[in-house]
Design an enzyme around this catalytic site. Sequence first.
Site, PDB file in Angstrom:
ATOM      1  N   ASP A  64      -7.843  -5.156  -0.553  1.00 47.64           N
ATOM      2  CA  ASP A  64      -8.957  -6.023  -0.924  1.00 47.64           C
ATOM      3  C   ASP A  64      -8.479  -7.476  -1.127  1.00 47.64           C
ATOM      4  OD1 ASP A  64     -11.820  -5.942  -1.874  1.00 47.64           O
ATOM      5  OD2 ASP A  64     -10.924  -6.771  -3.677  1.00 47.64           O
TER       6      ASP A  64
ATOM      7  N   GLU B  49       9.000   4.430   3.531  1.00 45.33           N
ATOM      8  CA  GLU B  49       9.682   5.537   2.826  1.00 45.33           C
ATOM      9  C   GLU B  49       8.955   6.859   3.069  1.00 45.33           C
ATOM     10  OE1 GLU B  49       9.618   4.488  -1.320  1.00 45.33           O
ATOM     11  OE2 GLU B  49      10.632   2.578  -0.950  1.00 45.33           O
TER      12      GLU B  49
END
Length: 593
Positions: free
Chosen positions: A231, A294
Amino acid sequence: MTTASTPSAAPSTAASDVVHAPGSPDEGWWRHAVIYQVYPRSFADSSGDGVGDLPGITARLDHLTDLGVDALWLSPFYRSPQADAGYDVADYRDVDPLFGTLADADALLARAHELGLRVIVDLVPNHTSDEHAWFRAALAAEPGTPERARYLFRDGRGETGELPPNNWQSVFGGPAWTRTTNPDGTGGQWYLHLFDARQPDLDWSNPEVRAEFEDVLRFWLKRGVDGFRVDVAHGLVKAEGLPDWAGHVDMIEGAEPDEHAVGPVLVSPRHPAPMFDQDGVHDVYRSWRTVLSEYGEDRILVAEAWVEPMERLARYVRPDEMHQAFNFPFLTTGWDASALRTVIGTSYAAADAVGAAPTWVLSNHDVVRHPSRLGLSAPGSRPNGIGHGDEQPDEALGLHRARAATLLMLALPGSAYLYQGEELGLPEHTDLDDTLREDPTFRRTGGAERGRDGCRVPLPWEADRPAFGFSPTGATWLPQPEGWGAYAVDAERGVPGSTLELYRSALALRRRENLGSGGLAWTDGGEVGSPRWPAGTVAFVNRDVLVVANLSADPVVLPAGAEVLLSSAPVAQAPEGTTPVPQDVTVWVRVPG
Ligand code: GLC
């Protein structure tokens, strides 16, 4: 009187016409995915309180597989006092009781994955809620403390600090600063909020803020989300010293005084805004990309960044940053063939330059739904909401154009975003009683802007049930217009020619023909007024499919033998075998042998 134009020959796709080269359907899923935006409070309500919830979404996920999308994006469902419909987050690691529980979120994720749907969640990093523990602690603490340093607290100007620290205005209207009150009742420091006063901006130069959000990312990545819609991605970092700015950014109308600015919070370098699109934001997204890695290479970041020109926007999707950015310049282009061709061309040029795939979008929870925008006398206009006394859109014309716009969009290589209800052809609620409006922009502009409630009305599922099947009790947090039974899923499902069936067919064909990972070549060199296709036409070839959108009053005639695969409105073959494409219609045609 209108004159018909016939292409002189089968469409040519000479190398010079190639705008974007085809890729492979096996490349990253997001490069060609169709992603459906779920606005949780208005999708489906299982509890009967009139507000949609996570179990309601889970129970209706088969609608999305039936539609044929690849993924869904969920607007915020986190703990929040709902001052801005959940874009004011009080706890980033919990679900608001209004929407359910963390276990409900896990169940939604599990069911979606079982159905082969990926799930993107919203992340709101520019500001928190005023009820976030950090902001409460900041208010309770003294100026100059670490608690205050997570936000942008400043002393006021004027003799007693009675004036705001700078002249910035809130995107929602009114000043962007609110003054705190000291324990002794005197006026204290001010805090910055680019949006509502209940959405204090975080200070992203503070390493603690950065660490916190990396942890929030990991929290949801571990739960299995496939990505984040970020956002106000262009807002996190503010210019050093928070300098005054002569401009003002509205939620929808764009930035003043730059006449080139389009859309909410869309900022251009002609009037650089000290609160938006600062270079420092990219550093944040580089570190987030590392965090996502990751968890493998399939999790994505998508930027909500109202930035132009397209080259500036493309900086958010450089190889080590985000995967996608919403294409708001496309959304705000309106209904003009030449402008559409330009924005399509610049979108590919900018995205290709950084190796990203472009995205396409026509509607979301912040803008007037595209069937209503395109039904206005100026179809390129973008009011922030429509209400009593405003020009009312022509519903039939708007839907006719919207279907053509959608078919054009879904044929474009890249990723496309759909907003819940557009597959039903839902219009905006344009005569909502002002007393029911909840969008803070309505209040903060004193009603000058109607705000975004009209595009957030609960969905109709079954024509004959209370609340059109939205909730078991018939309760709805905003009223649905009376005629919405005609737009209900069960009124359109299996009905030839319905908007739902148009979307289903388009998505199935898009998948079958690999259009999302395809290429784009203008069939006429992109020159307006070319002899092959008239000026009001957007015509291109993607793999073996010729796409023709006729925005002009003159019918465009497809050559004899053209096999129409799909059209946004009925087209009929003339006796001599040619097929005229009427005004405001898009067709997908098999390219002749
Ligand atoms: C984004 C959201 C909008 C919200 C604003 C503040 O523009 O899409 O709904 O009001 O940010 O968070």
